[in-house]
Design a protein around this motif. Sequence first.
Motif, PDB file in Angstrom:
ATOM      1  N   LYS A 192     -10.419  11.297 -28.489  1.00  0.00           N
ATOM      2  CA  LYS A 192     -10.082  10.250 -27.522  1.00  0.00           C
ATOM      3  C   LYS A 192      -9.723  10.887 -26.179  1.00  0.00           C
ATOM      4  N   SER A 193     -10.188  10.245 -25.125  1.00  0.00           N
ATOM      5  CA  SER A 193      -9.881  10.719 -23.781  1.00  0.00           C
ATOM      6  C   SER A 193      -9.081   9.654 -23.046  1.00  0.00           C
ATOM      7  N   PHE A 194      -7.928  10.041 -22.522  1.00  0.00           N
ATOM      8  CA  PHE A 194      -7.097   9.131 -21.733  1.00  0.00           C
ATOM      9  C   PHE A 194      -7.059   9.659 -20.299  1.00  0.00           C
ATOM     10  N   PRO A 195      -7.814   9.062 -19.397  1.00  0.00           N
ATOM     11  CA  PRO A 195      -7.861   9.549 -18.010  1.00  0.00           C
ATOM     12  C   PRO A 195      -6.562   9.272 -17.279  1.00  0.00           C
ATOM     13  N   PRO A 196      -6.353   9.945 -16.161  1.00  0.00           N
ATOM     14  CA  PRO A 196      -5.136   9.705 -15.374  1.00  0.00           C
ATOM     15  C   PRO A 196      -5.081   8.257 -14.887  1.00  0.00           C
ATOM     16  N   ILE A 197      -3.891   7.705 -14.853  1.00  0.00           N
ATOM     17  CA  ILE A 197      -3.683   6.371 -14.297  1.00  0.00           C
ATOM     18  C   ILE A 197      -3.831   6.430 -12.781  1.00  0.00           C
ATOM     19  N   CYS A 198      -4.405   5.386 -12.221  1.00  0.00           N
ATOM     20  CA  CYS A 198      -4.448   5.225 -10.766  1.00  0.00           C
ATOM     21  C   CYS A 198      -3.991   3.805 -10.462  1.00  0.00           C
ATOM     22  N   PHE A 199      -2.859   3.689  -9.784  1.00  0.00           N
ATOM     23  CA  PHE A 199      -2.340   2.361  -9.447  1.00  0.00           C
ATOM     24  C   PHE A 199      -3.108   1.799  -8.251  1.00  0.00           C
ATOM     25  N   GLN A 200      -3.404   0.509  -8.311  1.00  0.00           N
ATOM     26  CA  GLN A 200      -4.131  -0.157  -7.237  1.00  0.00           C
ATOM     27  C   GLN A 200      -3.431  -1.458  -6.869  1.00  0.00           C
ATOM     28  N   ILE A 201      -3.749  -1.968  -5.703  1.00  0.00           N
ATOM     29  CA  ILE A 201      -3.181  -3.234  -5.258  1.00  0.00           C
ATOM     30  C   ILE A 201      -3.838  -4.379  -6.003  1.00  0.00           C
ATOM     31  N   SER A 202      -3.025  -5.306  -6.478  1.00  0.00           N
ATOM     32  CA  SER A 202      -3.532  -6.570  -7.007  1.00  0.00           C
ATOM     33  C   SER A 202      -2.642  -7.674  -6.463  1.00  0.00           C
ATOM     34  N   ILE A 203      -3.219  -8.809  -6.215  1.00  0.00           N
ATOM     35  CA  ILE A 203      -2.476  -9.920  -5.627  1.00  0.00           C
ATOM     36  C   ILE A 203      -1.979 -10.820  -6.734  1.00  0.00           C
ATOM     37  N   LYS A 204      -0.656 -10.976  -6.817  1.00  0.00           N
ATOM     38  CA  LYS A 204      -0.053 -11.832  -7.817  1.00  0.00           C
ATOM     39  C   LYS A 204       0.881 -12.814  -7.114  1.00  0.00           C
ATOM     40  N   GLY A 205       1.625 -13.579  -7.895  1.00  0.00           N
ATOM     41  CA  GLY A 205       2.630 -14.429  -7.293  1.00  0.00           C
ATOM     42  C   GLY A 205       2.297 -15.894  -7.309  1.00  0.00           C
ATOM     43  N   ALA A 206       1.436 -16.333  -8.222  1.00  0.00           N
ATOM     44  CA  ALA A 206       1.105 -17.747  -8.302  1.00  0.00           C
ATOM     45  C   ALA A 206       2.325 -18.573  -8.689  1.00  0.00           C
ATOM     46  N   THR A 207       3.256 -17.956  -9.420  1.00  0.00           N
ATOM     47  CA  THR A 207       4.490 -18.621  -9.811  1.00  0.00           C
ATOM     48  C   THR A 207       5.615 -18.128  -8.920  1.00  0.00           C
ATOM     49  N   GLN A 208       6.365 -19.050  -8.326  1.00  0.00           N
ATOM     50  CA  GLN A 208       7.409 -18.654  -7.389  1.00  0.00           C
ATOM     51  C   GLN A 208       8.535 -17.907  -8.086  1.00  0.00           C
ATOM     52  N   MET A 209       9.232 -17.103  -7.296  1.00  0.00           N
ATOM     53  CA  MET A 209      10.416 -16.395  -7.776  1.00  0.00           C
ATOM     54  C   MET A 209      11.574 -16.739  -6.848  1.00  0.00           C
ATOM     55  N   GLU A 210      12.704 -17.077  -7.429  1.00  0.00           N
ATOM     56  CA  GLU A 210      13.898 -17.360  -6.654  1.00  0.00           C
ATOM     57  C   GLU A 210      14.790 -16.124  -6.646  1.00  0.00           C
TER      58      GLU A 210
ATOM     59  N   MET B 173       0.830  -1.200   0.000  1.00  0.00           N
ATOM     60  CA  MET B 173       0.000   0.000   0.000  1.00  0.00           C
ATOM     61  C   MET B 173       0.867   1.253   0.000  1.00  0.00           C
ATOM     62  N   GLU B 174       1.928   1.258   0.805  1.00  0.00           N
ATOM     63  CA  GLU B 174       2.829   2.403   0.846  1.00  0.00           C
ATOM     64  C   GLU B 174       3.475   2.626  -0.519  1.00  0.00           C
ATOM     65  N   TRP B 175       3.871   1.531  -1.167  1.00  0.00           N
ATOM     66  CA  TRP B 175       4.525   1.606  -2.474  1.00  0.00           C
ATOM     67  C   TRP B 175       3.574   2.164  -3.518  1.00  0.00           C
ATOM     68  N   ILE B 176       2.312   1.699  -3.492  1.00  0.00           N
ATOM     69  CA  ILE B 176       1.299   2.181  -4.434  1.00  0.00           C
ATOM     70  C   ILE B 176       1.012   3.657  -4.196  1.00  0.00           C
ATOM     71  N   GLU B 177       0.979   4.063  -2.934  1.00  0.00           N
ATOM     72  CA  GLU B 177       0.711   5.467  -2.611  1.00  0.00           C
ATOM     73  C   GLU B 177       1.799   6.372  -3.192  1.00  0.00           C
ATOM     74  N   ARG B 178       3.051   5.918  -3.146  1.00  0.00           N
ATOM     75  CA  ARG B 178       4.140   6.718  -3.721  1.00  0.00           C
ATOM     76  C   ARG B 178       3.943   6.893  -5.219  1.00  0.00           C
ATOM     77  N   LEU B 179       3.598   5.801  -5.900  1.00  0.00           N
ATOM     78  CA  LEU B 179       3.384   5.884  -7.340  1.00  0.00           C
ATOM     79  C   LEU B 179       2.239   6.832  -7.672  1.00  0.00           C
ATOM     80  N   ASN B 180       1.167   6.765  -6.897  1.00  0.00           N
ATOM     81  CA  ASN B 180       0.027   7.645  -7.163  1.00  0.00           C
ATOM     82  C   ASN B 180       0.343   9.106  -6.851  1.00  0.00           C
ATOM     83  N   LYS B 181       1.210   9.344  -5.869  1.00  0.00           N
ATOM     84  CA  LYS B 181       1.657  10.720  -5.614  1.00  0.00           C
ATOM     85  C   LYS B 181       2.465  11.241  -6.805  1.00  0.00           C
ATOM     86  N   ALA B 182       3.240  10.355  -7.424  1.00  0.00           N
ATOM     87  CA  ALA B 182       3.987  10.750  -8.620  1.00  0.00           C
ATOM     88  C   ALA B 182       3.033  11.097  -9.761  1.00  0.00           C
ATOM     89  N   ILE B 183       1.966  10.312  -9.902  1.00  0.00           N
ATOM     90  CA  ILE B 183       0.957  10.602 -10.928  1.00  0.00           C
ATOM     91  C   ILE B 183       0.297  11.952 -10.645  1.00  0.00           C
TER      92      ILE B 183
END
Length: 294
Positions: free
Chosen positions: A123-141, A13-23
């Motif tokens: 054409k209208s391109f609205p501002p991006i808003c980053f949101q939390i999504s849950i990923k990670g079904a495939t492991q990462m080493e 959430m903190e990470w997403i908030e930073r990105l949205n502040k940048a937007i």
Amino acid sequence: MMYYTKNKGAIKMEWIERLNKAINYIEENLTGEIDYEQLGQIACCSSYHFLRMFGYMAGMPLSEYIRRRKMSLAAADLQSGEEKIIDVAAKYGYESPTAFNRAFQSVHGFAPSQAKAAGQTIKSFPPICFQISIKGATQMEYRIEKKEAFRIIGISAPLDKEIEKNFEAVPMLWGKAAQDGTIPKLCAKMNSQPMGVLGVSACNASAEQWRYYIAVASTADAGEFEEYTIPAFTWAVFPGEGSGISIQQLEQRIVTEWLPTSGYEYADGPDVEVYLDPNPENTKYEVWIPVIKK
């Protein structure tokens, strides 16, 4: 089963908030100067790392996003019928009417003068808003490795701050190195860790010119090659293998899946790709990113 813990949720959430502040900063400055260094500061990373993160998260380069937002607002201004094209162009930072016309057509498919026509569809391109999504079904080493400063020798080329322009420059440098015998010459001088041919994006905030190096870690005499010292850092190291595009896919997963919940953030240092096996059919490599604990 992977559990999305409360701690990881708070970090992301903190990470997403930073990105949205940048937007928000971008939105507030669409008619002024958008400072890429300021964007990096808002997101707590270098401008280079912000540009890469944005591209992976948004699916388009930052420059394209800004162009679309400006042209959305410019079209609305023109449709109101109250502003001249030359004034709208200047409002959104285009000193040349030709450049504004080109940018407008690339987004809307017609010239700015046609935007004033009754019934014209824009054409209208609205501002991006980053949101939390849950990923990670495939492991990462990965592993976390602390490493003292080390010297590399090799060849380099300048990197553009418009990231997409480097998608041509970097492969050209690799092609040149493969054709003119540079890579075997470098391999003969390789005598330090990490052992492999390195692709180094030296884009720290204090650098006047970003550069990309094809190099090896070495204490040998540089001879005809350039020298560069990679400072001491803590590194997150991700192994991978596959075709050339697989490394981009891994880097995207690092940014969108691992980094948001890792408890780490980008340090102001170079990104390093370590090519352990150059076989183009099944390249083995590691991606090293400099990190600091949040």
